[in-house]
Design a protein around this motif. Structure first.
Motif, PDB file in Angstrom:
ATOM      1  N   ALA A   1      22.027  14.463  22.884  1.00  0.00           N
ATOM      2  CA  ALA A   1      21.797  14.475  24.612  1.00  0.00           C
ATOM      3  C   ALA A   1      22.390  15.897  25.743  1.00  0.00           C
ATOM      4  N   LEU A   2      24.322  15.931  25.369  1.00  0.00           N
ATOM      5  CA  LEU A   2      24.527  16.464  25.797  1.00  0.00           C
ATOM      6  C   LEU A   2      25.694  17.693  25.225  1.00  0.00           C
ATOM      7  N   ALA A   3      25.339  17.278  24.190  1.00  0.00           N
ATOM      8  CA  ALA A   3      26.662  17.954  23.583  1.00  0.00           C
ATOM      9  C   ALA A   3      26.085  19.806  23.145  1.00  0.00           C
ATOM     10  N   PRO A   4      27.141  20.464  23.745  1.00  0.00           N
ATOM     11  CA  PRO A   4      26.593  21.895  23.589  1.00  0.00           C
ATOM     12  C   PRO A   4      26.911  22.469  22.098  1.00  0.00           C
ATOM     13  N   GLN A   5      27.606  21.586  21.961  1.00  0.00           N
ATOM     14  CA  GLN A   5      28.062  22.125  20.366  1.00  0.00           C
ATOM     15  C   GLN A   5      28.544  21.129  19.671  1.00  0.00           C
ATOM     16  N   PRO A   6      28.429  21.132  17.655  1.00  0.00           N
ATOM     17  CA  PRO A   6      29.390  20.094  17.580  1.00  0.00           C
ATOM     18  C   PRO A   6      29.979  19.542  18.187  1.00  0.00           C
ATOM     19  N   THR A   7      30.444  17.535  18.112  1.00  0.00           N
ATOM     20  CA  THR A   7      31.195  17.418  18.980  1.00  0.00           C
ATOM     21  C   THR A   7      32.196  15.671  17.697  1.00  0.00           C
ATOM     22  N   GLU A   8      33.104  15.613  17.956  1.00  0.00           N
ATOM     23  CA  GLU A   8      34.315  14.908  16.878  1.00  0.00           C
ATOM     24  C   GLU A   8      34.396  13.493  17.776  1.00  0.00           C
ATOM     25  N   PHE A   9      33.644  12.469  16.744  1.00  0.00           N
ATOM     26  CA  PHE A   9      33.880  11.114  17.830  1.00  0.00           C
ATOM     27  C   PHE A   9      34.346  10.164  16.706  1.00  0.00           C
ATOM     28  N   ILE A  10      36.106   9.605  17.026  1.00  0.00           N
ATOM     29  CA  ILE A  10      36.747   8.569  16.348  1.00  0.00           C
ATOM     30  C   ILE A  10      36.339   7.669  16.688  1.00  0.00           C
ATOM     31  N   VAL A  11      36.508   6.309  16.346  1.00  0.00           N
ATOM     32  CA  VAL A  11      36.253   4.993  17.149  1.00  0.00           C
ATOM     33  C   VAL A  11      36.692   4.304  16.472  1.00  0.00           C
ATOM     34  N   ASP A  12      37.848   3.524  17.135  1.00  0.00           N
ATOM     35  CA  ASP A  12      38.773   2.729  15.696  1.00  0.00           C
ATOM     36  C   ASP A  12      38.348   1.477  16.727  1.00  0.00           C
ATOM     37  N   CYS A  13      37.602   1.074  15.967  1.00  0.00           N
ATOM     38  CA  CYS A  13      37.350  -0.857  16.271  1.00  0.00           C
ATOM     39  C   CYS A  13      36.757  -1.909  15.383  1.00  0.00           C
ATOM     40  N   ARG A  14      37.627  -2.977  15.050  1.00  0.00           N
ATOM     41  CA  ARG A  14      36.510  -3.697  14.048  1.00  0.00           C
ATOM     42  C   ARG A  14      35.914  -3.956  14.480  1.00  0.00           C
ATOM     43  N   PRO A  15      35.382  -4.882  13.493  1.00  0.00           N
ATOM     44  CA  PRO A  15      34.097  -5.123  13.473  1.00  0.00           C
ATOM     45  C   PRO A  15      33.182  -5.991  13.686  1.00  0.00           C
ATOM     46  N   GLU A  16      35.100  -7.006  13.595  1.00  0.00           N
ATOM     47  CA  GLU A  16      34.602  -8.233  13.964  1.00  0.00           C
ATOM     48  C   GLU A  16      35.631  -8.827  15.421  1.00  0.00           C
ATOM     49  N   HIS A  17      35.004  -7.296  16.700  1.00  0.00           N
ATOM     50  CA  HIS A  17      35.171  -7.631  17.710  1.00  0.00           C
ATOM     51  C   HIS A  17      33.706  -7.352  18.415  1.00  0.00           C
ATOM     52  N   LEU A  18      33.663  -8.716  19.346  1.00  0.00           N
ATOM     53  CA  LEU A  18      32.800  -8.829  19.479  1.00  0.00           C
ATOM     54  C   LEU A  18      33.063  -8.839  20.907  1.00  0.00           C
ATOM     55  N   VAL A  19      31.995  -9.067  21.639  1.00  0.00           N
ATOM     56  CA  VAL A  19      31.756  -9.042  23.750  1.00  0.00           C
ATOM     57  C   VAL A  19      31.196  -9.450  24.150  1.00  0.00           C
ATOM     58  N   PRO A  20      31.168 -10.469  24.878  1.00  0.00           N
ATOM     59  CA  PRO A  20      29.966 -10.976  25.992  1.00  0.00           C
ATOM     60  C   PRO A  20      28.602  -9.324  26.675  1.00  0.00           C
ATOM     61  N   PHE A  21      27.678  -9.734  26.736  1.00  0.00           N
ATOM     62  CA  PHE A  21      26.547  -8.752  27.509  1.00  0.00           C
ATOM     63  C   PHE A  21      27.337  -8.572  28.668  1.00  0.00           C
ATOM     64  N   ARG A  22      27.902  -9.367  28.713  1.00  0.00           N
ATOM     65  CA  ARG A  22      28.522  -9.253  30.759  1.00  0.00           C
ATOM     66  C   ARG A  22      29.138  -7.949  30.890  1.00  0.00           C
ATOM     67  N   VAL A  23      30.168  -7.808  29.814  1.00  0.00           N
ATOM     68  CA  VAL A  23      31.561  -6.683  29.544  1.00  0.00           C
ATOM     69  C   VAL A  23      30.651  -5.496  28.779  1.00  0.00           C
ATOM     70  N   ALA A  24      29.417  -4.892  27.868  1.00  0.00           N
ATOM     71  CA  ALA A  24      28.877  -4.485  26.447  1.00  0.00           C
ATOM     72  C   ALA A  24      28.491  -3.789  27.771  1.00  0.00           C
ATOM     73  N   LEU A  25      28.040  -3.899  28.293  1.00  0.00           N
ATOM     74  CA  LEU A  25      26.742  -3.629  29.159  1.00  0.00           C
ATOM     75  C   LEU A  25      27.087  -2.109  29.941  1.00  0.00           C
ATOM     76  N   PRO A  26      28.292  -2.555  31.132  1.00  0.00           N
ATOM     77  CA  PRO A  26      29.461  -1.513  31.740  1.00  0.00           C
ATOM     78  C   PRO A  26      29.564  -1.041  30.769  1.00  0.00           C
ATOM     79  N   LEU A  27      30.722  -1.753  29.703  1.00  0.00           N
ATOM     80  CA  LEU A  27      31.775  -0.137  28.949  1.00  0.00           C
ATOM     81  C   LEU A  27      30.405   0.398  28.705  1.00  0.00           C
ATOM     82  N   GLY A  28      29.673   0.851  28.145  1.00  0.00           N
ATOM     83  CA  GLY A  28      28.920   1.491  27.841  1.00  0.00           C
ATOM     84  C   GLY A  28      28.368   2.022  28.197  1.00  0.00           C
ATOM     85  N   LEU A  29      27.959   2.088  29.495  1.00  0.00           N
ATOM     86  CA  LEU A  29      27.613   2.912  30.570  1.00  0.00           C
ATOM     87  C   LEU A  29      29.014   3.714  30.942  1.00  0.00           C
TER      88      LEU A  29
END
Length: 213
Positions: A94-122
Motif C-alpha cells: 500500500a505505501l512503499a514507493p520502493q522495495p522495503t526489507e522486512f525482518i520479523v524475528d518471532c517464534r511461531p509458538e508465540h501466541l497472543v490474545p485478540f485484545r493484544v493482537a488488534l492494537p499491536l497490528g495497528l
C-alpha cells in the motif's frame, strides 16, 4: 420429541457462542479502526489525499488479516509471527514507493490474545508508515526489523527498528510528535504496554513490553 429438542439446543449452543464471539470481535475491530481514522482525519495532509486514503486502507487490511488468522485458529490465539508478516506485506504493497526489507524475528509458538493482537497490528502499521515516510530515501530501500520475545509467560516484549536517521537532536516528543506517534502511544496504552523511543547507531528504535495476563 423432548429429547430431540434438548439435543438440538445443546448442539446449537456452541455455534451461537462462537458467532457471538465473532460479532463481538468484529465490533471491537470496527470501533478501534474508526477511532484511528477519526484521529488521522483531524491531522490529515490534504495536499496528498491519495496517501491518506492508502494509509486508511492499510489499517483496514491489518484488521482483516487478524480476523483471517482468528478464523484459522483452533485456540482463539493469534500466531504473532504470521500476523506481523502479513501486516508488513500489506503495508509494503500500500505505501512503499520502493522495495522495503522486512525482518520479523518471532517464534511461531508465540501466541497472543485478540485484545493484544488488534492494537499491536495497528501500532505496527503506524510504525511502518512512519519509517517509510522518514527513514527511506529515493536511492536505497528502507530496512525494518521486528523482534518478539517472551521473557516470562505473562510478558511480551516487542522491538521495532528501522535504519533511518532517527530523531533530530532537538526533537521533543510532546512538541514535535506527529499524529502517527500519538496513535502509537494511544495503542500502546490500550494494551497496558510500556513503550520507549530511542535513537541508536542503526536507526530509530521502539521497544514495548505488554502484559499477557
Amino acid at each position: 420429541m423432548a429429547f430431540q429438542a434438548s439435543s438440538s439446543k445443546r448442539g446449537d449452543a456452541p455455534r451461537f457462542n462462537l458467532r457471538g464471539e465473532a460479532d463481538y470481535r468484529i465490533a471491537k475491530s470496527l470501533t478501534m479502526i474508526s477511532g484511528v481514522i477519526r484521529l488521522r482525519a483531524f491531522k490529515a495532509d490534504l495536499s496528498d489525499p491519495q496517501a491518506a486514503l492508502l494509509e486508511i486502507a492499510d489499517r483496514i487490511d491489518a484488521v482483516g488479516a487478524l480476523h483471517n488468522l482468528l478464523i484459522e485458529s483452533m485456540t482463539g490465539g493469534v500466531q504473532l509471527s504470521s500476523y506481523l508478516q502479513q501486516v508488513c506485506r500489506n503495508s509494503a504493497q500500500a505505501l512503499a514507493p520502493q522495495p522495503t526489507e522486512f525482518i520479523v524475528d518471532c517464534r511461531p509458538e508465540h501466541l497472543v490474545p485478540f485484545r493484544v493482537a488488534l492494537p499491536l497490528g495497528l501500532l505496527t502499521a503506524e510504525l511502518i508508515s512512519n519509517s517509510l515516510k522518514h527513514a527511506s530515501s529515493a536511492n536505497e530501500p528502507c530496512r525494518v526489523t521486528m523482534v518478539c520475545s517472551r521473557p516470562r509467560p505473562d510478558l511480551l516484549r516487542f522491538s521495532y527498528q528501522d535504519d533511518g536517521p532517527g530523531f533530530p537532536d532537538d526533537f521533543d516528543m510532546m512538541r514535535d510528535g506527529k499524529v502517527g506517534m500519538r496513535l502509537i502511544q494511544s495503542l500502546c496504552e490500550r494494551m497496558h504496554g510500556d513503550g520507549i523511543w530511542a535513537n541508536t547507531a542503526g536507526g530509530l528504535r521502539f521497544d514495548m513490553t505488554v502484559p499477557m495476563s
